[in-house]
Scaffold this motif. Structure first.
Motif, PDB file in Angstrom:
ATOM      1  N   ILE A 202       0.847  -1.577  -0.208  1.00 30.01           N
ATOM      2  CA  ILE A 202       0.083  -0.029   0.108  1.00 30.01           C
ATOM      3  C   ILE A 202       0.786   1.548   0.280  1.00 30.01           C
ATOM      4  O   ILE A 202       0.266   2.170   0.139  1.00 30.01           O
ATOM      5  N   GLY A 203       2.062   1.178   0.190  1.00 29.73           N
ATOM      6  CA  GLY A 203       2.669   2.806   0.114  1.00 29.73           C
ATOM      7  C   GLY A 203       2.976   3.352  -0.987  1.00 29.73           C
ATOM      8  O   GLY A 203       3.269   4.399  -0.137  1.00 29.73           O
ATOM      9  N   ALA A 204       3.259   2.809  -1.926  1.00 31.11           N
ATOM     10  CA  ALA A 204       3.159   3.283  -3.448  1.00 31.11           C
ATOM     11  C   ALA A 204       1.582   3.983  -3.622  1.00 31.11           C
ATOM     12  O   ALA A 204       1.211   5.377  -4.277  1.00 31.11           O
ATOM     13  N   LEU A 205       0.887   3.357  -3.391  1.00 31.76           N
ATOM     14  CA  LEU A 205      -0.837   4.225  -3.102  1.00 31.76           C
ATOM     15  C   LEU A 205      -0.950   5.733  -3.438  1.00 31.76           C
ATOM     16  O   LEU A 205      -0.175   6.423  -2.475  1.00 31.76           O
ATOM     17  N   PRO A 206      -1.076   6.379  -4.700  1.00 32.74           N
ATOM     18  CA  PRO A 206      -1.297   7.972  -4.302  1.00 32.74           C
ATOM     19  C   PRO A 206      -2.805   8.265  -3.673  1.00 32.74           C
ATOM     20  O   PRO A 206      -3.149   7.215  -3.715  1.00 32.74           O
ATOM     21  N   THR A 207      -2.736   9.530  -3.115  1.00 33.77           N
ATOM     22  CA  THR A 207      -3.516  10.341  -2.329  1.00 33.77           C
ATOM     23  C   THR A 207      -4.349  11.358  -2.920  1.00 33.77           C
ATOM     24  O   THR A 207      -5.023  11.835  -2.661  1.00 33.77           O
ATOM     25  N   GLY A 208      -3.642  11.279  -4.124  1.00 33.77           N
ATOM     26  CA  GLY A 208      -3.925  12.867  -4.559  1.00 33.77           C
ATOM     27  C   GLY A 208      -3.803  13.693  -4.350  1.00 33.77           C
ATOM     28  O   GLY A 208      -4.654  15.298  -4.444  1.00 33.77           O
ATOM     29  N   ALA A 209      -2.732  14.010  -3.643  1.00 36.00           N
ATOM     30  CA  ALA A 209      -2.619  15.276  -2.408  1.00 36.00           C
ATOM     31  C   ALA A 209      -1.712  16.629  -3.879  1.00 36.00           C
ATOM     32  O   ALA A 209      -1.280  16.587  -4.872  1.00 36.00           O
ATOM     33  N   ASP A 210      -2.247  17.532  -3.494  1.00 36.83           N
ATOM     34  CA  ASP A 210      -2.113  19.316  -4.013  1.00 36.83           C
ATOM     35  C   ASP A 210      -0.276  19.373  -3.082  1.00 36.83           C
ATOM     36  O   ASP A 210      -0.535  19.858  -1.718  1.00 36.83           O
ATOM     37  N   PRO A 211       1.312  19.349  -3.477  1.00 34.65           N
ATOM     38  CA  PRO A 211       1.501  20.246  -2.706  1.00 34.65           C
ATOM     39  C   PRO A 211       2.190  20.952  -2.511  1.00 34.65           C
ATOM     40  O   PRO A 211       2.070  20.907  -1.069  1.00 34.65           O
ATOM     41  N   ARG A 212       1.234  21.879  -3.223  1.00 30.77           N
ATOM     42  CA  ARG A 212       1.102  23.443  -2.321  1.00 30.77           C
ATOM     43  C   ARG A 212       0.226  23.334  -0.952  1.00 30.77           C
ATOM     44  O   ARG A 212       0.471  24.043   0.161  1.00 30.77           O
ATOM     45  N   LEU A 213      -1.128  22.372  -1.253  1.00 32.27           N
ATOM     46  CA  LEU A 213      -1.761  22.603  -0.086  1.00 32.27           C
ATOM     47  C   LEU A 213      -1.407  21.686   1.167  1.00 32.27           C
ATOM     48  O   LEU A 213      -1.318  22.132   1.963  1.00 32.27           O
ATOM     49  N   ALA A 214      -0.270  20.409   0.789  1.00 32.20           N
ATOM     50  CA  ALA A 214       1.025  19.584   1.602  1.00 32.20           C
ATOM     51  C   ALA A 214       1.464  20.750   2.447  1.00 32.20           C
ATOM     52  O   ALA A 214       0.982  20.059   3.788  1.00 32.20           O
ATOM     53  N   ALA A 215       1.923  21.520   2.091  1.00 32.41           N
ATOM     54  CA  ALA A 215       2.797  22.689   2.541  1.00 32.41           C
ATOM     55  C   ALA A 215       2.092  22.995   3.644  1.00 32.41           C
ATOM     56  O   ALA A 215       2.325  23.288   4.867  1.00 32.41           O
ATOM     57  N   VAL A 216       1.177  23.721   3.513  1.00 31.15           N
ATOM     58  CA  VAL A 216       0.454  24.522   3.615  1.00 31.15           C
ATOM     59  C   VAL A 216      -0.524  23.720   5.345  1.00 31.15           C
ATOM     60  O   VAL A 216      -0.391  24.305   6.388  1.00 31.15           O
ATOM     61  N   LEU A 217      -0.637  22.374   4.623  1.00 34.37           N
ATOM     62  CA  LEU A 217      -1.557  21.628   5.997  1.00 34.37           C
ATOM     63  C   LEU A 217      -0.613  21.344   6.595  1.00 34.37           C
ATOM     64  O   LEU A 217      -0.652  21.623   8.197  1.00 34.37           O
ATOM     65  N   SER A 218       0.816  21.332   6.910  1.00 32.22           N
ATOM     66  CA  SER A 218       2.380  20.605   7.366  1.00 32.22           C
ATOM     67  C   SER A 218       2.377  21.657   8.599  1.00 32.22           C
ATOM     68  O   SER A 218       2.642  21.700   9.485  1.00 32.22           O
ATOM     69  N   HIS A 219       2.696  23.142   7.397  1.00 29.26           N
ATOM     70  CA  HIS A 219       2.772  24.544   8.041  1.00 29.26           C
ATOM     71  C   HIS A 219       1.934  25.163   9.507  1.00 29.26           C
ATOM     72  O   HIS A 219       1.973  24.888  10.436  1.00 29.26           O
ATOM     73  N   TYR A 220       1.068  24.782   9.204  1.00 32.53           N
ATOM     74  CA  TYR A 220      -0.708  24.170  10.139  1.00 32.53           C
ATOM     75  C   TYR A 220      -0.072  23.989  10.839  1.00 32.53           C
ATOM     76  O   TYR A 220      -0.878  24.388  12.044  1.00 32.53           O
ATOM     77  N   ALA A 221       0.180  22.461  10.351  1.00 30.77           N
ATOM     78  CA  ALA A 221      -0.249  21.782  12.338  1.00 30.77           C
ATOM     79  C   ALA A 221       1.070  22.333  12.943  1.00 30.77           C
ATOM     80  O   ALA A 221       1.035  22.211  13.956  1.00 30.77           O
ATOM     81  N   GLU A 222       2.200  22.716  12.338  1.00 32.33           N
ATOM     82  CA  GLU A 222       2.933  22.592  13.274  1.00 32.33           C
ATOM     83  C   GLU A 222       2.795  24.342  13.972  1.00 32.33           C
ATOM     84  O   GLU A 222       3.648  24.298  15.197  1.00 32.33           O
ATOM     85  N   LEU A 223       2.636  25.289  13.592  1.00 33.50           N
ATOM     86  CA  LEU A 223       2.023  26.831  13.768  1.00 33.50           C
ATOM     87  C   LEU A 223       0.839  26.370  14.985  1.00 33.50           C
ATOM     88  O   LEU A 223       1.219  26.775  16.579  1.00 33.50           O
ATOM     89  N   ASN A 224      -0.136  25.563  15.390  1.00 33.06           N
ATOM     90  CA  ASN A 224      -0.908  25.069  16.077  1.00 33.06           C
ATOM     91  C   ASN A 224       0.376  24.466  17.473  1.00 33.06           C
ATOM     92  O   ASN A 224      -0.414  24.765  18.378  1.00 33.06           O
ATOM     93  N   LEU A 225       1.265  23.518  17.226  1.00 34.18           N
ATOM     94  CA  LEU A 225       1.807  22.951  18.336  1.00 34.18           C
ATOM     95  C   LEU A 225       2.748  23.741  19.056  1.00 34.18           C
ATOM     96  O   LEU A 225       3.102  23.908  20.026  1.00 34.18           O
ATOM     97  N   ALA A 226       3.199  25.093  17.495  1.00 33.67           N
ATOM     98  CA  ALA A 226       3.784  26.429  18.920  1.00 33.67           C
ATOM     99  C   ALA A 226       3.347  27.286  19.747  1.00 33.67           C
ATOM    100  O   ALA A 226       3.267  27.466  20.360  1.00 33.67           O
ATOM    101  N   ALA A 227       1.520  27.162  19.196  1.00 34.29           N
ATOM    102  CA  ALA A 227       1.104  27.946  19.905  1.00 34.29           C
ATOM    103  C   ALA A 227      -0.081  27.858  20.805  1.00 34.29           C
ATOM    104  O   ALA A 227      -0.274  27.979  21.980  1.00 34.29           O
ATOM    105  N   ALA A 228       0.373  26.280  20.913  1.00 34.08           N
ATOM    106  CA  ALA A 228      -0.801  25.424  22.600  1.00 34.08           C
ATOM    107  C   ALA A 228      -0.166  26.411  23.281  1.00 34.08           C
ATOM    108  O   ALA A 228       0.777  25.917  23.038  1.00 34.08           O
TER     109      ALA A 228
END
Length: 339
Positions: A202-228
């Motif tokens: 299953i590792g190579a299965l595609p997720t249909g990710a948008d690379p730009r959106l992926a970067a935003v999501l990861s950054h948002y999660a990191e910001l949440n942790l920093a602001a916790a």
């Protein structure tokens, strides 16, 4: 960072599961020390120990034959796990998305909990190594975590994936048939070194990710942790209410109860449950306020005494010596000299 704490959203999810199996909100508040009024602020984090206390109640009340971990997984489907849900499609392949979700696990759990993705040829295993939960609640927590992983993997791949093996560290219980239905396989091991779920190819299965959106999501999660930030406990709220009442010159049980939006009788009962008394809390509040005034202002001791509720400076001196072994004047001189 944030070790020994969990996001308030995760605590709210376990709380809701406890209510579903019949635990009363009053029981939950006493056992956990949490206030459900804080559950809407997703930047708050609560002590991990408080969440384990809720799991213990779930285990106790749910009864033989139930599988509370599956109830919690269903609850997670209903309310969602915020940004973490989207991290499962944050990279173009499922394996890379899973690694991102595990790296940013602190947005849903205690970062001290070990979640990892292990690939061996065509095998992909999501492994959970937990060293902080009390043994009595591990079974429910393990079922909950692996069920959530399976549900998120299926959602990310848009396929009804079936694991080839599921492992738990706990001994088998009466709910095994429910587990077979949930995971879609009878290859379920117990008393294993780790709890884990393994898939094939299953590792190579595609997720249909948008690379730009992926970067935003990861950054948002990191910001949440920093602001916790830590959620205020009931004791924190009590002391804040008492301090406010003292500053307003109305430190009595009824006024403090009103500030906490409870009855005086409920406040007395809660104090008893916390192993303290109104008199002890008043003394503690007076002590802290006196220390702050002596340290931060140049008010005469007589004025400090009046502000903390004493009729004269002699009463404050006697109380201060009981608290610190020192007089207010000596304490102030020590602070001035940097002692």
């Amino acid at each position: 960072m944030n070790e020994d704490t969990m996001p308030v959203r995760s605590a709210a999810l376990v709380w809701a599961t406890a209510v579903q199996v019949g635990v009363s909100p009053a029981q939950l508040a006493v056992a956990s020390g949490l206030d459900p009024a804080t559950f809407d602020d997703f930047l708050l984090r609560v002590p991990t120990e408080s969440v384990w206390r809720i799991w213990e109640l779930v285990e106790t009340v749910a009864g033989v034959g139930s599988v509370p971990g599956l109830l919690a997984a269903e609850q997670a489907d209903r309310v969602g796990l915020h940004v973490w849900d989207y991290l499962f499609t944050s990279r173009t392949s499922l394996a890379d998305s899973l690694r991102t979700a595990m790296e940013l696990r602190a947005v849903v759990t205690d970062p001290a909990v070990g979640w990892e993705v292990v690939e061996d040829g065509g095998l992909l295993t999501i492994r959970c190594t937990v060293a902080v939960e009390p043994e009595a609640v591990l079974a429910s927590v393990e079922v909950f975590v692996l069920s959530v992983m399976l549900r998120r993997v299926r959602a990310a791949s848009r396929q009804h994936l079936v694991p080839i093996r599921v492992r738990f560290t706990q001994p088998p219980g009466p709910g095994r048939a429910r587990l077979v239905d949930e995971f879609g396989t009878g290859n379920i091991d117990f008393r294993a070194p780790h709890s884990e779920i393994t898939f094939l190819d299953i590792g190579a299965l595609p997720t249909g990710a948008d690379p730009r959106l992926a970067a935003v999501l990861s950054h948002y999660a990191e910001l949440n942790l920093a602001a916790a930030r830590p959620a205020p406990s009931w004791n924190d709220k009590l002391r804040a209410a008492m301090r406010q009442s003292m500053v307003a010159g109305e430190l009595d049980l009824n006024n403090v109860a009103r500030r906490l939006a409870v009855s005086a009788r409920t406040l007395q009962r809660r104090l008893s449950e916390e192993g303290t008394t109104w008199r002890a809390e008043v003394a503690a509040t007076r002590h802290q306020h006196a220390v702050d005034l002596l340290r931060d202002t140049e008010l005469p001791v007589q004025s400090v005494a009046a502000k903390v509720g004493y009729q004269d400076a002699r009463a404050l001196r006697r109380a201060f010596q009981r608290w610190t072994g020192d007089t207010p004047d000596a304490f102030r001189r020590g602070m001035a000299s940097g002692m």
